[in-house]
Scaffold this active site. Structure first.
Site, short mmCIF file in Angstrom:
data_model
loop_
_atom_site.label_atom_id
_atom_site.label_comp_id
_atom_site.label_asym_id
_atom_site.label_seq_id
_atom_site.Cartn_x
_atom_site.Cartn_y
_atom_site.Cartn_z
N ARG A 90 7.57 5.52 5.62
CA ARG A 90 6.25 4.95 5.30
C ARG A 90 6.27 3.44 5.46
NH1 ARG A 90 1.97 5.50 0.56
NH2 ARG A 90 0.55 3.90 1.34
N ARG A 99 -0.78 7.03 7.17
CA ARG A 99 0.57 7.03 6.62
C ARG A 99 1.29 8.34 6.92
NH1 ARG A 99 -2.15 6.28 0.96
NH2 ARG A 99 -3.35 5.03 2.36
N ASP A 102 2.59 9.86 1.49
CA ASP A 102 2.11 9.16 0.30
C ASP A 102 2.45 10.05 -0.88
OD1 ASP A 102 0.70 7.17 -1.17
OD2 ASP A 102 -1.09 8.44 -1.19
N ASP A 104 1.87 10.13 -4.97
CA ASP A 104 1.24 9.52 -6.14
C ASP A 104 1.57 10.30 -7.39
OD1 ASP A 104 -0.13 7.42 -4.81
OD2 ASP A 104 -1.75 8.78 -4.26
#
Length: 170
Positions: A90, A99, A102, A104
């Site tokens: 990334r 991207r 990711d 989160d």
């Protein structure tokens, strides 16, 4: 006296996504690395495809929610996630940009955490985004949002996000 190891563990809910390269392969690699470095993956949602949110002139994203049991703190889980993103290639250029991967941290048990711009749990925008809530509702429908006091399923049914989120059959 020995403590019961299960009492020391928290359940972390993460959302993974990507819209470049081998999207599904990148998610699988991220999940394997999270299990290796962060905790035991106990649940994985289906794959969901969504048009890009925020910056719309880019390929569609694949998203997937996971739950893992961990003895780490929320901040340690976040640090591992950021390191795994980097390990998988990334590059952070644009907010909401393209991207490879990711990761989160969406929820961490029933904790409410606000460490300035470093970490906010529950994720402050989760309840507004179908691409977060639909995969999360698949694996954690009865989990309560620690701020809103509603179940993930109830929140997911009331989102006004216009983006279509398509569950993929794999």
């Amino acid at each position: 006296m020995m403590l019961n190891k299960a009492l020391e563990c928290s359940t972390a809910y993460l959302l993974l996504g990507g819209n470049l390269g081998d999207r599904e392969g990148n998610l699988k690699r991220a999940i394997a690395l999270l299990e290796e470095k962060t905790g035991k993956v106990i649940s994985v949602s289906s794959l969901y495809e969504t048009a890009a949110w925020g910056k719309t002139d880019q390929p569609a994203f694949l998203n997937q929610a996971i739950a893992l049991k961990t003895g780490l703190s929320a901040l340690q889980v976040l640090d591992h996630a950021l390191n795994i993103e980097q390990e998988l290639g990334r590059v952070r250029k644009d907010k909401w940009g393209e991207r490879l991967i990711d990761i989160d941290l969406i929820l961490f048990g029933d904790e409410i955490i606000n460490i300035s711009n470093k970490l906010q749990v529950p994720h402050p925008h989760m309840q507004y985004r179908k691409f977060v809530m639909e995969p999360l509702a698949e694996i954690a429908p009865d989990v309560l949002h620690p701020v809103l006091g509603e179940t993930i399923l109830a929140i997911s049914r009331n989102i006004e996000d216009p983006l279509e989120v398509k569950k993929l059959i794999t």
